[in-house]
Design a protein around this motif. Sequence first.
Motif, PDB file in Angstrom:
ATOM      1  N   LEU A  12       2.008  15.268 -21.233  1.00 12.77           N
ATOM      2  CA  LEU A  12       2.535  14.167 -21.190  1.00 12.77           C
ATOM      3  C   LEU A  12       2.799  13.428 -22.618  1.00 12.77           C
ATOM      4  N   LEU A  13       2.110  13.836 -23.494  1.00 10.69           N
ATOM      5  CA  LEU A  13       2.150  13.735 -24.722  1.00 10.69           C
ATOM      6  C   LEU A  13       3.350  13.988 -25.293  1.00 10.69           C
ATOM      7  N   LEU A  14       4.094  15.221 -24.892  1.00 10.16           N
ATOM      8  CA  LEU A  14       5.433  15.596 -25.510  1.00 10.16           C
ATOM      9  C   LEU A  14       6.526  14.937 -25.001  1.00 10.16           C
ATOM     10  N   SER A  15       6.333  14.291 -23.831  1.00  5.14           N
ATOM     11  CA  SER A  15       7.513  13.668 -23.303  1.00  5.14           C
ATOM     12  C   SER A  15       7.637  12.040 -23.606  1.00  5.14           C
ATOM     13  N   ASP A  16       6.647  11.369 -24.292  1.00  6.80           N
ATOM     14  CA  ASP A  16       6.572  10.089 -24.697  1.00  6.80           C
ATOM     15  C   ASP A  16       7.561   9.783 -25.636  1.00  6.80           C
ATOM     16  N   PRO A  17       8.537   8.866 -25.428  1.00  2.00           N
ATOM     17  CA  PRO A  17       9.685   8.600 -26.616  1.00  2.00           C
ATOM     18  C   PRO A  17       8.705   8.146 -27.779  1.00  2.00           C
ATOM     19  N   PHE A  18       7.965   7.547 -27.781  1.00  2.00           N
ATOM     20  CA  PHE A  18       7.427   6.923 -29.136  1.00  2.00           C
ATOM     21  C   PHE A  18       6.915   7.904 -29.951  1.00  2.00           C
ATOM     22  N   ILE A  19       5.883   8.771 -29.247  1.00  2.00           N
ATOM     23  CA  ILE A  19       5.482   9.831 -30.091  1.00  2.00           C
ATOM     24  C   ILE A  19       6.661  11.000 -30.493  1.00  2.00           C
ATOM     25  N   GLU A  20       7.576  11.278 -29.703  1.00  2.00           N
ATOM     26  CA  GLU A  20       8.642  11.949 -30.197  1.00  2.00           C
ATOM     27  C   GLU A  20       9.422  11.628 -31.222  1.00  2.00           C
ATOM     28  N   GLU A  21       9.628  10.196 -31.465  1.00  2.00           N
ATOM     29  CA  GLU A  21      10.405   9.650 -32.534  1.00  2.00           C
ATOM     30  C   GLU A  21       9.641   9.632 -33.781  1.00  2.00           C
ATOM     31  N   ASN A  22       8.355   9.275 -33.547  1.00  2.64           N
ATOM     32  CA  ASN A  22       7.463   8.804 -34.836  1.00  2.64           C
ATOM     33  C   ASN A  22       6.269   9.973 -35.144  1.00  2.64           C
ATOM     34  N   GLY A  23       6.509  11.098 -34.440  1.00  2.00           N
ATOM     35  CA  GLY A  23       5.460  11.909 -34.971  1.00  2.00           C
ATOM     36  C   GLY A  23       6.099  13.614 -34.847  1.00  2.00           C
ATOM     37  N   ASP A  24       5.590  14.637 -35.592  1.00  2.05           N
ATOM     38  CA  ASP A  24       5.925  15.646 -35.571  1.00  2.05           C
ATOM     39  C   ASP A  24       4.971  16.570 -34.761  1.00  2.05           C
ATOM     40  N   VAL A  25       5.497  17.058 -33.820  1.00  2.00           N
ATOM     41  CA  VAL A  25       4.374  17.593 -32.632  1.00  2.00           C
ATOM     42  C   VAL A  25       4.812  19.121 -32.919  1.00  2.00           C
ATOM     43  N   ILE A  26       3.505  19.755 -33.162  1.00  2.00           N
ATOM     44  CA  ILE A  26       3.608  21.418 -32.979  1.00  2.00           C
ATOM     45  C   ILE A  26       2.616  21.916 -31.959  1.00  2.00           C
TER      46      ILE A  26
ATOM     47  N   PRO B  73      -5.115  12.360 -19.767  1.00  2.00           N
ATOM     48  CA  PRO B  73      -3.898  12.530 -20.720  1.00  2.00           C
ATOM     49  C   PRO B  73      -3.249  11.280 -21.055  1.00  2.00           C
ATOM     50  N   GLU B  74      -3.365  10.215 -20.400  1.00  2.00           N
ATOM     51  CA  GLU B  74      -2.797   8.880 -20.452  1.00  2.00           C
ATOM     52  C   GLU B  74      -3.596   8.347 -21.635  1.00  2.00           C
ATOM     53  N   GLU B  75      -4.741   8.420 -21.662  1.00  4.75           N
ATOM     54  CA  GLU B  75      -5.866   7.873 -22.867  1.00  4.75           C
ATOM     55  C   GLU B  75      -5.471   8.693 -23.954  1.00  4.75           C
ATOM     56  N   LEU B  76      -5.011   9.866 -23.968  1.00  3.73           N
ATOM     57  CA  LEU B  76      -4.942  10.709 -25.088  1.00  3.73           C
ATOM     58  C   LEU B  76      -3.494  10.234 -25.885  1.00  3.73           C
ATOM     59  N   VAL B  77      -2.559   9.901 -25.012  1.00  2.00           N
ATOM     60  CA  VAL B  77      -1.305   9.348 -25.288  1.00  2.00           C
ATOM     61  C   VAL B  77      -1.297   8.055 -26.155  1.00  2.00           C
ATOM     62  N   GLU B  78      -2.344   7.287 -25.458  1.00  2.00           N
ATOM     63  CA  GLU B  78      -2.368   5.797 -26.074  1.00  2.00           C
ATOM     64  C   GLU B  78      -3.204   5.913 -27.232  1.00  2.00           C
TER      65      GLU B  78
ATOM     66  N   VAL C 247      -3.247   8.567 -29.361  1.00  2.00           N
ATOM     67  CA  VAL C 247      -2.007   8.944 -30.577  1.00  2.00           C
ATOM     68  C   VAL C 247      -1.207   8.028 -30.872  1.00  2.00           C
ATOM     69  N   LYS C 248      -0.666   7.316 -30.005  1.00  2.00           N
ATOM     70  CA  LYS C 248       0.149   6.062 -30.323  1.00  2.00           C
ATOM     71  C   LYS C 248      -0.701   5.245 -31.304  1.00  2.00           C
ATOM     72  N   LYS C 249      -1.780   4.767 -31.189  1.00  2.00           N
ATOM     73  CA  LYS C 249      -2.498   3.779 -32.004  1.00  2.00           C
ATOM     74  C   LYS C 249      -2.651   4.333 -33.313  1.00  2.00           C
ATOM     75  N   ALA C 250      -2.933   5.819 -33.691  1.00  2.00           N
ATOM     76  CA  ALA C 250      -3.042   6.446 -34.486  1.00  2.00           C
ATOM     77  C   ALA C 250      -1.940   6.534 -35.428  1.00  2.00           C
ATOM     78  N   ILE C 251      -0.975   6.830 -34.886  1.00  2.00           N
ATOM     79  CA  ILE C 251       0.716   6.797 -35.343  1.00  2.00           C
ATOM     80  C   ILE C 251       0.778   5.367 -36.160  1.00  2.00           C
ATOM     81  N   LEU C 252       0.543   4.226 -35.304  1.00  2.00           N
ATOM     82  CA  LEU C 252       0.673   2.804 -35.963  1.00  2.00           C
ATOM     83  C   LEU C 252      -0.001   2.661 -37.085  1.00  2.00           C
TER      84      LEU C 252
END
Length: 80
Positions: free
Chosen positions: A18-32, A61-66, A68-73
């Motif tokens: 789910l992390l890989l398909s999140d638009p915010f994470i896609e745009e603001n993070g480099d996922v490996i 998975p949803e909590e992980l995405v949230e 990660v978004k907070k960490a990006i911000l």
Amino acid sequence: MNPLIECCEQNLAKGAELLLSDPFIEENGDVISYSCMNECVLCAQTFFVLFEGERITGVTPEELVENVKKAILRWQEDMG
């Protein structure tokens, strides 16, 4: 420059993809993703990534995405 987010393919396969398909994470993070990150006990217990070397987890998975978004911000704030 975006923060580095490292994922275990085994963990992604359990639902964290789910992390890989999140638009915010896609745009603001480099996922490996790696085939294994040698965190097998953690991987079996929860969903996780390494965010700039710091472990971030989520019960779902949803909590992980949230989380990660907070960490990006926070990272974006710190980088100014």
